[in-house]
Design a protein around this motif. Structure first.
Motif, PDB file in Angstrom:
ATOM      1  N   LEU A  13      29.880  47.986  33.187  1.00 50.82           N
ATOM      2  CA  LEU A  13      30.882  46.725  32.928  1.00 50.82           C
ATOM      3  C   LEU A  13      30.926  46.792  31.183  1.00 50.82           C
ATOM      4  CD1 LEU A  13      29.398  43.771  35.023  1.00 50.82           C
ATOM      5  CD2 LEU A  13      31.924  44.977  35.107  1.00 50.82           C
ATOM      6  N   LYS A  14      29.849  47.178  30.548  1.00 49.64           N
ATOM      7  CA  LYS A  14      30.153  46.905  29.194  1.00 49.64           C
ATOM      8  C   LYS A  14      30.998  48.159  28.837  1.00 49.64           C
ATOM      9  CE  LYS A  14      25.680  45.111  28.137  1.00 49.64           C
ATOM     10  NZ  LYS A  14      23.986  45.488  27.711  1.00 49.64           N
ATOM     11  N   ALA A  60      45.640  40.120  32.104  1.00 49.91           N
ATOM     12  CA  ALA A  60      44.505  40.259  31.092  1.00 49.91           C
ATOM     13  C   ALA A  60      43.662  39.356  31.208  1.00 49.91           C
ATOM     14  CB  ALA A  60      45.088  40.515  29.910  1.00 49.91           C
ATOM     15  N   GLN A  80      51.752  40.404  32.084  1.00 54.85           N
ATOM     16  CA  GLN A  80      50.439  41.501  31.600  1.00 54.85           C
ATOM     17  C   GLN A  80      49.428  40.372  31.037  1.00 54.85           C
ATOM     18  OE1 GLN A  80      52.684  43.601  28.626  1.00 54.85           O
ATOM     19  NE2 GLN A  80      52.706  45.816  30.100  1.00 54.85           N
ATOM     20  N   GLN A  81      49.877  39.360  30.238  1.00 53.48           N
ATOM     21  CA  GLN A  81      49.099  38.501  29.669  1.00 53.48           C
ATOM     22  C   GLN A  81      48.064  37.595  30.750  1.00 53.48           C
ATOM     23  OE1 GLN A  81      51.079  35.787  27.273  1.00 53.48           O
ATOM     24  NE2 GLN A  81      49.222  35.119  25.903  1.00 53.48           N
ATOM     25  N   LEU A 132      23.176  47.048  47.547  1.00 54.42           N
ATOM     26  CA  LEU A 132      22.767  45.979  46.911  1.00 54.42           C
ATOM     27  C   LEU A 132      21.859  44.835  47.755  1.00 54.42           C
ATOM     28  CD1 LEU A 132      21.616  44.968  44.015  1.00 54.42           C
ATOM     29  CD2 LEU A 132      23.913  44.171  43.809  1.00 54.42           C
ATOM     30  N   HIS A 155      35.754  39.974  34.816  1.00 53.29           N
ATOM     31  CA  HIS A 155      34.778  40.608  34.304  1.00 53.29           C
ATOM     32  C   HIS A 155      33.811  39.627  33.904  1.00 53.29           C
ATOM     33  CE1 HIS A 155      32.769  42.331  30.800  1.00 53.29           C
ATOM     34  NE2 HIS A 155      33.058  43.576  31.407  1.00 53.29           N
ATOM     35  N   LEU A 193      21.329  47.782  39.003  1.00 51.98           N
ATOM     36  CA  LEU A 193      22.086  46.702  38.268  1.00 51.98           C
ATOM     37  C   LEU A 193      22.072  47.142  36.718  1.00 51.98           C
ATOM     38  CD1 LEU A 193      19.815  43.509  39.583  1.00 51.98           C
ATOM     39  CD2 LEU A 193      22.195  44.150  39.940  1.00 51.98           C
ATOM     40  N   ASN A 194      21.259  48.063  36.324  1.00 53.45           N
ATOM     41  CA  ASN A 194      21.373  48.351  34.836  1.00 53.45           C
ATOM     42  C   ASN A 194      22.829  49.414  34.815  1.00 53.45           C
ATOM     43  OD1 ASN A 194      19.090  47.020  33.661  1.00 53.45           O
ATOM     44  ND2 ASN A 194      17.930  48.977  34.044  1.00 53.45           N
ATOM     45  N   GLN A 246      47.827  46.458  26.417  1.00 54.98           N
ATOM     46  CA  GLN A 246      48.516  47.334  27.244  1.00 54.98           C
ATOM     47  C   GLN A 246      50.158  46.843  27.330  1.00 54.98           C
ATOM     48  OE1 GLN A 246      47.004  48.581  31.078  1.00 54.98           O
ATOM     49  NE2 GLN A 246      45.928  50.227  30.088  1.00 54.98           N
ATOM     50  N   GLU A 247      51.091  47.908  27.094  1.00 49.48           N
ATOM     51  CA  GLU A 247      52.428  47.199  27.025  1.00 49.48           C
ATOM     52  C   GLU A 247      52.901  48.190  28.570  1.00 49.48           C
ATOM     53  OE1 GLU A 247      54.513  45.525  25.381  1.00 49.48           O
ATOM     54  OE2 GLU A 247      52.838  44.880  24.409  1.00 49.48           O
ATOM     55  N   VAL A 254      16.192  39.194  41.612  1.00 50.16           N
ATOM     56  CA  VAL A 254      15.470  40.306  41.906  1.00 50.16           C
ATOM     57  C   VAL A 254      14.144  40.254  41.150  1.00 50.16           C
ATOM     58  CG1 VAL A 254      15.167  42.831  41.730  1.00 50.16           C
ATOM     59  CG2 VAL A 254      17.323  41.592  42.805  1.00 50.16           C
ATOM     60  N   MET A 291      41.707  39.234  34.322  1.00 55.53           N
ATOM     61  CA  MET A 291      40.651  40.475  34.504  1.00 55.53           C
ATOM     62  C   MET A 291      39.640  40.039  33.699  1.00 55.53           C
ATOM     63  SD  MET A 291      41.146  42.979  36.023  1.00 55.53           S
ATOM     64  CE  MET A 291      39.974  43.922  35.551  1.00 55.53           C
ATOM     65  N   GLN A 292      39.804  39.068  32.650  1.00 53.90           N
ATOM     66  CA  GLN A 292      38.794  38.733  31.602  1.00 53.90           C
ATOM     67  C   GLN A 292      37.773  37.685  32.471  1.00 53.90           C
ATOM     68  OE1 GLN A 292      38.129  39.267  27.980  1.00 53.90           O
ATOM     69  NE2 GLN A 292      36.202  38.676  28.795  1.00 53.90           N
ATOM     70  N   VAL A 330      37.851  44.957  27.884  1.00 52.52           N
ATOM     71  CA  VAL A 330      38.999  43.768  28.499  1.00 52.52           C
ATOM     72  C   VAL A 330      40.024  43.862  27.289  1.00 52.52           C
ATOM     73  CG1 VAL A 330      39.567  41.571  29.461  1.00 52.52           C
ATOM     74  CG2 VAL A 330      37.396  42.607  30.021  1.00 52.52           C
ATOM     75  N   LEU A 371      25.980  39.376  38.093  1.00 47.36           N
ATOM     76  CA  LEU A 371      24.949  40.576  37.739  1.00 47.36           C
ATOM     77  C   LEU A 371      23.964  39.929  37.051  1.00 47.36           C
ATOM     78  CD1 LEU A 371      24.676  43.567  37.799  1.00 47.36           C
ATOM     79  CD2 LEU A 371      25.395  43.603  35.465  1.00 47.36           C
ATOM     80  N   VAL A 415      25.250  49.057  36.908  1.00 43.83           N
ATOM     81  CA  VAL A 415      26.339  48.514  36.856  1.00 43.83           C
ATOM     82  C   VAL A 415      26.820  47.498  35.535  1.00 43.83           C
ATOM     83  CG1 VAL A 415      27.461  46.231  37.958  1.00 43.83           C
ATOM     84  CG2 VAL A 415      26.112  48.134  39.452  1.00 43.83           C
ATOM     85  N   GLU A 416      25.682  47.237  34.845  1.00 48.93           N
ATOM     86  CA  GLU A 416      25.926  46.395  33.750  1.00 48.93           C
ATOM     87  C   GLU A 416      26.432  47.388  32.607  1.00 48.93           C
ATOM     88  OE1 GLU A 416      23.184  43.084  31.549  1.00 48.93           O
ATOM     89  OE2 GLU A 416      22.300  44.949  31.434  1.00 48.93           O
ATOM     90  N   ILE A 451      33.933  48.794  30.005  1.00 53.32           N
ATOM     91  CA  ILE A 451      35.080  48.200  30.164  1.00 53.32           C
ATOM     92  C   ILE A 451      35.575  47.196  29.074  1.00 53.32           C
ATOM     93  CG2 ILE A 451      36.763  46.965  31.653  1.00 53.32           C
ATOM     94  CD1 ILE A 451      34.785  47.730  34.094  1.00 53.32           C
ATOM     95  N   LEU A 506      42.954  45.964  28.038  1.00 57.30           N
ATOM     96  CA  LEU A 506      44.014  45.581  29.191  1.00 57.30           C
ATOM     97  C   LEU A 506      45.034  44.536  28.489  1.00 57.30           C
ATOM     98  CD1 LEU A 506      41.877  44.782  32.003  1.00 57.30           C
ATOM     99  CD2 LEU A 506      43.728  46.425  32.148  1.00 57.30           C
ATOM    100  N   LYS A 507      44.651  43.600  27.548  1.00 62.71           N
ATOM    101  CA  LYS A 507      45.431  42.772  26.580  1.00 62.71           C
ATOM    102  C   LYS A 507      46.520  43.366  26.251  1.00 62.71           C
ATOM    103  CE  LYS A 507      42.023  39.064  26.442  1.00 62.71           C
ATOM    104  NZ  LYS A 507      41.338  38.321  25.717  1.00 62.71           N
ATOM    105  N   VAL A 564      29.862  39.908  35.354  1.00 57.07           N
ATOM    106  CA  VAL A 564      28.784  39.901  34.352  1.00 57.07           C
ATOM    107  C   VAL A 564      27.820  38.931  34.685  1.00 57.07           C
ATOM    108  CG1 VAL A 564      27.940  39.537  32.177  1.00 57.07           C
ATOM    109  CG2 VAL A 564      29.820  40.981  32.596  1.00 57.07           C
ATOM    110  N   ARG A 621      20.117  39.814  38.852  1.00 58.86           N
ATOM    111  CA  ARG A 621      19.042  40.501  38.221  1.00 58.86           C
ATOM    112  C   ARG A 621      17.987  39.595  38.088  1.00 58.86           C
ATOM    113  NH1 ARG A 621      18.607  44.544  34.439  1.00 58.86           N
ATOM    114  NH2 ARG A 621      20.715  44.805  34.286  1.00 58.86           N
ATOM    115  N   ILE A 656      16.785  47.199  40.186  1.00 61.83           N
ATOM    116  CA  ILE A 656      16.931  46.954  38.736  1.00 61.83           C
ATOM    117  C   ILE A 656      17.778  48.081  37.939  1.00 61.83           C
ATOM    118  CG2 ILE A 656      15.567  46.832  36.429  1.00 61.83           C
ATOM    119  CD1 ILE A 656      15.654  44.385  38.153  1.00 61.83           C
TER     120      ILE A 656
END
Lengths: 71, 394
Positions: free
Chosen positions: A59-60, B317, B313-314, A10, B324, A52-53, A70-71, B338, B320-321, A64, B331, A55-56, A62, A67-68, B328, B335, A49
């Protein structure tokens, strides 16, 4: 990540696009060459582009919040 | 008394009395009679008379109270052994008591009751004065006659019950005139020469007269002041002497004294078993308590660890948020960059300019930027957005 980098660089692509941009700021550009470079720039832009699309989209996918919780 | 041909010397009264007393020192009398006019002076000196049953003959008697051994009162029948002496001031003859023997069951019983009441009043029988016998005595003093059947019974049973005990015997007379003094001396001797766990006073059965030494005030006081606790096993079960009342522990018989003094082998085995069981229970309870403590600690540690993991964990998370979100945003910035660059290129690219109606004229590959560059006959190439036109300058 390393696979992605090997398939599409990139940073290098953007740098290449910016070189093309500077080229078009030259008033004595060769017309034929400019037309070719314009095409190159368009194709490079499309590739960037598209990347990037992708990658986006990744990302979408994932979530998040998962993750919160998860135990 | 007048010796033939010898004139007796002339004495003063005092000299006469002294001479008589000198002569009387070698005379010890043993006199039986009934006590009469008994009195005590200053708590120390006892005065009374001995009289015959007819009442027609009286003999004055004197004694130190604490040496009497038994209480006296009028009417008691006694045998007194002692020496006589004439008191100068009164001129009276007096029998000084060395040995007092009570005569007849009535006198013995009465003396017993009087002494019992006296010593009880003094607190010699009090329960709170009594000492416990050691559970496993190692060194035991015995006051008895080595020839007495009661002593033999005691030793036999003691040996059968628990061997290995060290016995120290004070061989004494257990009846008769000598018994009282020897018993008292034995107590003092054993207590001063040995470190004893217990002293046992033993005698087999007998009549009240035979047991008289054990109803002695001197023996009673020797028992009470004994450094080692005293176990008394005298006579048969029905015989209760003053010594029994004073004892720290009373046994009904010499055999019973051995049983009270020493545990049997079975008792020891049972005790060891009981102690073992108690020990096991204590160890088990201790282990149980420790187990509970360990379990609580493990539970606590688990909780702490669980909480720490949950916090991690908290935080992960949240991190990670943030990552993330930043990705974004990054990105989006890329974009936009470009798209802006591509837009700029597109805006200045000649193709777009030609599409809006502009054209580029060249001659021999050189862009003709001014009409002054044009010369007649010069070939020109005009490029439009969809093709070229070839022409010549007029």
């Amino acid at each position: 990540m390393s696979d992605k980098k090997s398939s599409f660089d990139l940073s290098a692509s953007i740098a290449e696009l910016e070189v093309l941009e500077r080229y078009f700021q030259n008033p004595d550009m060769n017309l034929e060459e400019a037309i070719v470079k314009h095409k190159e720039a368009l194709e490079l832009s499309k590739k960037i582009i598209a990347y990037l699309n992708t990658v986006e989209s990744t990302l979408k996918q994932i979530n998040v919040n998962e993750l919160k919780n998860q135990e | 008394m007048e010796l033939a041909g010898i004139e007796p010397p002339l004495y003063s009264v005092q000299q006469a009395i002294d001479h008589c007393n000198d002569l009387l020192t070698v005379v010890e009398l043993k006199v039986e009679g009934e006590v009469s006019g008994f009195s005590i002076s200053r708590g120390t000196f006892a005065y009374f008379s001995l009289k015959d049953p007819s009442g027609e003959a009286l003999l004055n008697c004197f004694a130190i109270v604490h040496a009497l051994g038994s209480p006296l009162e009028d009417g008691m029948k006694v045998i007194i052994t002692g020496k006589v002496k004439i008191h100068a001031k009164s001129g009276k003859l007096s029998l000084n008591v060395r040995i007092l023997e009570l005569q007849g069951e009535g006198s013995l019983k009465r003396a017993f009751e009087l002494l019992k009441k006296k010593l009880e009043t003094e607190g010699l029988f009090a329960q709170d004065r009594k000492r416990l016998l050691p559970r496993f005595p190692a060194r035991v003093g015995i006051i008895s006659s080595a020839d007495a059947a009661g002593y033999g019974d005691f030793r036999r049973i003691a040996r059968d019950r628990l061997p290995g005990i060290q016995f120290v015997l004070a061989n004494v007379a257990v009846q008769g005139i000598q018994a009282e003094g020897e018993i008292v001396h034995a107590f003092d001797y054993l207590n001063s020469h040995y470190e004893l766990d217990v002293i046992v006073l033993i005698r087999g059965g007998g009549s009240m007269e035979d047991l008289q030494a054990f109803n002695s005030e001197l023996v009673a006081r020797a028992i009470v002041r004994s450094k080692a606790p005293v176990l008394v096993g005298v006579g048969h079960e029905r015989d209760i002497t003053i010594a029994d009342y004073c004892a720290d522990v009373r046994a009904a018989t010499p055999s019973n004294a051995a049983e009270l003094l020493l545990p049997s082998k079975d008792d020891v085995i049972n005790l060891v078993a009981q102690l073992t069981t108690i020990g096991q229970r204590m160890v088990e309870r201790h282990i149980e308590r420790q187990r509970g403590t360990v379990e609580r600690l493990v539970q606590f540690s688990n909780q702490v660890l669980t909480n720490a993991i949950a916090r991690s964990q908290q935080r992960t998370a949240v991190a990670m948020q943030l990552v993330h979100n930043q990705l974004v945003q990054q990105l989006q910035r890329v974009r936009e960059r470009v798209e802006r660059t591509a837009g700029t290129i597109d805006a200045v690219a000649p193709v777009k300019t030609l599409a809006r109606g502009y054209s580029i004229t060249t001659s021999g590959g050189v862009v003709v930027r001014s009409s002054t560059q044009a010369k007649a006959g010069m070939p020109l190439t005009t490029r439009l957005h969809d093709g070229t036109i070839e022409s010549t300058v007029n």
